[in-house]
Enzyme design. Structure first.
Site, short mmCIF file in Angstrom:
data_model
loop_
_atom_site.label_atom_id
_atom_site.label_comp_id
_atom_site.label_asym_id
_atom_site.label_seq_id
_atom_site.Cartn_x
_atom_site.Cartn_y
_atom_site.Cartn_z
N GLU A 40 0.50 -1.00 0.00
CA GLU A 40 0.32 -0.02 -0.17
C GLU A 40 1.05 1.32 0.28
O GLU A 40 2.01 0.96 0.94
CB GLU A 40 -0.82 0.16 1.46
N LYS A 128 -7.85 -3.84 10.33
CA LYS A 128 -6.78 -3.18 10.42
C LYS A 128 -6.92 -2.92 11.93
O LYS A 128 -6.74 -1.75 12.64
CB LYS A 128 -6.23 -1.61 9.65
#
Length: 210
Positions: A40, A128
């Site tokens: 990412e 997350k």
């Protein structure tokens, strides 16, 4: 893409955030070359959307590439246009909904059990746990596994090699790693050192007890 399956298969998300767009791009490509499948690019980095766009062009259409720190609907739209195919958020906000509307699976930031339930309602693909170290580390992941045995949990924040092994042993599906893996590479630091760290982290997550 099937983000849940990819996290279960690869167990590692590299988080690239840098002050030098060219260096950040080279960091992404080096990680990919070393077999780090999930990367990412944080939108808080220098010219992050351009980094995503250039990385997508270099990696081709089939390699997973995420946008991190997606906070707003505008962030999600811009990341999607740049070529990101999954989104990562630090919390639960309009970025989650907007990314989902554009077909991007979301790794959504949560901390509490209430957050987990809300993220499920919003359609997050995975969760997350952030910031993981401050939340309680591997012991907290293990505690969350009780009421949420089927959720895809990905601790992020303060995860070095030892913590990665411990989190995975405690029940995490994967871990997200920023500076302990990236170091100063995205600011122009050594790519050879980055390669060595990437190999070490890949070995750590591969060998970690499920």
């Amino acid at each position: 893409m099937d983000l849940r399956a990819a996290l279960a298969a690869h167990r590692l998300v590299a988080i690239v955030r840098g002050n030098d767009a060219d260096a950040a791009l080279h960091t992404v490509l080096t990680l990919a070359d070393e077999g780090v499948e999930l990367i990412e690019v944080s939108l808080t980095g220098k010219d992050a959307l351009l980094v995503i766009e250039r990385a997508r062009a270099a990696l081709g259409p089939d390699r997973p590439l995420g946008a991190g720190t997606v906070l707003t609907a505008d962030d999600a739209v811009a990341a999607h246009r740049a070529g990101a195919d999954f989104a990562v958020t630090p919390g639960l906000g309009e970025g989650v909904v907007a990314a989902r509307e554009r077909g991007m699976p979301v790794l959504a930031g949560v901390m509490t059990p209430t957050d987990v339930i809300t993220a499920r309602t919003l359609g997050a693909a995975a969760l997350k746990i952030f910031p993981a170290a401050q939340a309680g580390g591997p012991a907290y992941v293990k505690a969350l596994r009780g009421p949420f045995p089927h959720e895809v949990l990905v601790p992020v924040g303060g995860v070095d090699e030892a913590a990665a092994r411990a989190h995975l042993a405690a029940g995490a599906t994967a871990v997200g790693v920023g500076s302990p893996l990236i170091g100063d590479a995205a600011d122009g630091g050594s790519l050879d050192a980055l390669r060595a760290r990437a190999r070490a982290f890949r070995a750590a997550v591969r060998e970690a007890r499920p």
